[in-house]
Motif scaffolding. Structure first.
Motif, short mmCIF file in Angstrom:
data_model
loop_
_atom_site.label_atom_id
_atom_site.label_comp_id
_atom_site.label_asym_id
_atom_site.label_seq_id
_atom_site.Cartn_x
_atom_site.Cartn_y
_atom_site.Cartn_z
N ALA A 54 4.04 27.24 -20.32
CA ALA A 54 3.90 26.33 -21.47
C ALA A 54 5.26 25.72 -21.80
N GLY A 55 5.26 24.42 -22.03
CA GLY A 55 6.49 23.72 -22.38
C GLY A 55 7.34 23.30 -21.20
N GLU A 56 6.96 23.68 -20.00
CA GLU A 56 7.72 23.32 -18.80
C GLU A 56 6.94 22.29 -17.99
N THR A 57 7.63 21.61 -17.08
CA THR A 57 6.99 20.63 -16.20
C THR A 57 7.54 20.75 -14.79
N VAL A 58 6.73 20.29 -13.85
CA VAL A 58 7.17 20.13 -12.47
C VAL A 58 6.85 18.68 -12.10
N THR A 59 7.89 17.88 -11.89
CA THR A 59 7.72 16.47 -11.56
C THR A 59 7.84 16.31 -10.05
N VAL A 60 6.83 15.63 -9.46
CA VAL A 60 6.77 15.50 -8.01
C VAL A 60 6.80 14.03 -7.64
N PRO A 61 7.83 13.58 -6.90
CA PRO A 61 7.88 12.18 -6.46
C PRO A 61 6.83 11.90 -5.38
N VAL A 62 6.25 10.71 -5.43
CA VAL A 62 5.24 10.27 -4.46
C VAL A 62 5.73 8.99 -3.81
N THR A 63 5.71 8.94 -2.47
CA THR A 63 6.09 7.72 -1.76
C THR A 63 4.98 7.38 -0.76
N TYR A 64 5.01 6.15 -0.31
CA TYR A 64 4.03 5.63 0.64
C TYR A 64 4.76 5.14 1.87
N THR A 65 4.29 5.55 3.04
CA THR A 65 4.87 5.07 4.29
C THR A 65 3.77 4.40 5.10
N TYR A 66 4.16 3.47 5.91
CA TYR A 66 3.19 2.66 6.66
C TYR A 66 3.41 2.85 8.15
N GLN A 67 2.37 3.38 8.83
CA GLN A 67 2.45 3.48 10.28
C GLN A 67 1.99 2.15 10.88
N SER A 68 0.70 1.87 10.81
CA SER A 68 0.20 0.58 11.30
C SER A 68 -0.25 -0.32 10.16
N ALA A 69 -0.43 0.22 8.98
CA ALA A 69 -0.75 -0.61 7.81
C ALA A 69 0.52 -1.28 7.32
N GLU A 70 0.35 -2.32 6.50
CA GLU A 70 1.49 -3.01 5.89
C GLU A 70 1.39 -2.85 4.39
N SER A 71 2.48 -3.15 3.69
CA SER A 71 2.51 -2.91 2.25
C SER A 71 1.43 -3.68 1.49
N GLY A 72 0.96 -4.81 1.98
CA GLY A 72 -0.10 -5.56 1.32
C GLY A 72 -1.50 -5.00 1.56
N ASP A 73 -1.63 -3.98 2.39
CA ASP A 73 -2.93 -3.40 2.70
C ASP A 73 -3.41 -2.38 1.67
N ILE A 74 -2.47 -1.89 0.84
CA ILE A 74 -2.85 -0.95 -0.22
C ILE A 74 -2.16 -1.33 -1.52
N ILE A 75 -2.75 -0.89 -2.62
CA ILE A 75 -2.14 -1.09 -3.94
C ILE A 75 -1.65 0.27 -4.39
N THR A 76 -0.33 0.41 -4.50
CA THR A 76 0.26 1.68 -4.94
C THR A 76 0.51 1.61 -6.44
N ASN A 77 0.16 2.67 -7.14
CA ASN A 77 0.36 2.69 -8.58
C ASN A 77 0.93 4.01 -9.06
N THR A 78 1.25 4.91 -8.18
CA THR A 78 1.77 6.21 -8.56
C THR A 78 3.09 6.43 -7.84
N THR A 79 4.15 6.71 -8.59
CA THR A 79 5.43 7.01 -7.97
C THR A 79 5.88 8.43 -8.25
N GLU A 80 5.19 9.10 -9.19
CA GLU A 80 5.42 10.51 -9.43
C GLU A 80 4.23 11.09 -10.19
#
Length: 145
Positions: A54-80
Motif C-alpha cells: 500500500a502506498g507504493e508503485t511499480v512503474t513499467v516503461p512500454v515501447t513498441y518495435t517494428y519488425q515488418s510493420a511500420e509506425s503507421g500500422d498501429i496506434i500506440t497510446n501507452t508509454t508506461e
C-alpha cells in the motif's frame, strides 16, 4: 524483577541477506495477443507476481518495435503502466490501423523495460518482457472490404 521485554530489530534488505532468494524478488511480465486482424485492437497485460505494498508503485516503461510493420500500422497510446496495491495487473490495447493497402502479415512487438519500484520490493526483475504480434491483413481475415 528483571526486564520482561526485549526489543528486536529485523534487518531486511540486500545489504543484510547476501544473495536474494525467490521470496525477495518480484517478477514483472507482459502477456498479450499473438495476432490481430487489421482494424481491430490487440490486448496486452502487464502484471507483477507479488502484491505491491500500500502506498507504493511499480512503474513499467512500454515501447513498441517494428519488425515488418511500420509506425503507421498501429496506434500506440501507452508509454508506461503503473502497478500498485489496487492494480497488480494493467490491461491496455494497441489498435491495428485498417488501411487500403494489401500488405500481408506484418509484425510488431510490445516490450516492457526495467521497472521502477518506489520501495515495495527488495528486487524487481523482468519475466517475459516481449510480445510479438502479427497484424493479419487482407480479405481472408477482414470479411467484406
Amino acid at each position: 524483577m528483571g526486564n520482561d521485554t526485549v526489543a528486536t530489530t529485523i534487518k531486511d534488505g540486500n545489504d543484510n541477506e547476501g544473495t536474494p532468494g525467490d521470496d525477495d524478488k518480484a517478477i514483472v511480465s507482459i502477456s498479450g495477443d499473438a495476432s490481430v486482424v487489421e482494424g481491430n485492437d490487440a490486448s496486452y497485460t502487464v502484471s507483477v507476481d507479488k502484491a505491491v505494498a500500500a502506498g507504493e508503485t511499480v512503474t513499467v516503461p512500454v515501447t513498441y518495435t517494428y519488425q515488418s510493420a511500420e509506425s503507421g500500422d498501429i496506434i500506440t497510446n501507452t508509454t508506461e503502466v503503473v502497478l500498485d496495491a489496487a492494480n497488480q495487473s494493467v490491461d491496455f490495447t494497441v489498435a491495428a490501423v485498417d488501411d487500403a493497402y494489401a500488405e500481408g502479415d506484418e509484425v510488431y512487438s510490445v516490450v516492457i523495460g526495467t521497472p521502477v519500484d518506489t520501495g515495495s520490493f527488495e528486487n524487481v526483475e523482468l519475466g517475459n518482457d516481449t510480445v510479438a504480434t502479427t497484424i493479419k491483413d487482407g480479405n481472408d481475415n477482414e470479411g467484406t472490404p
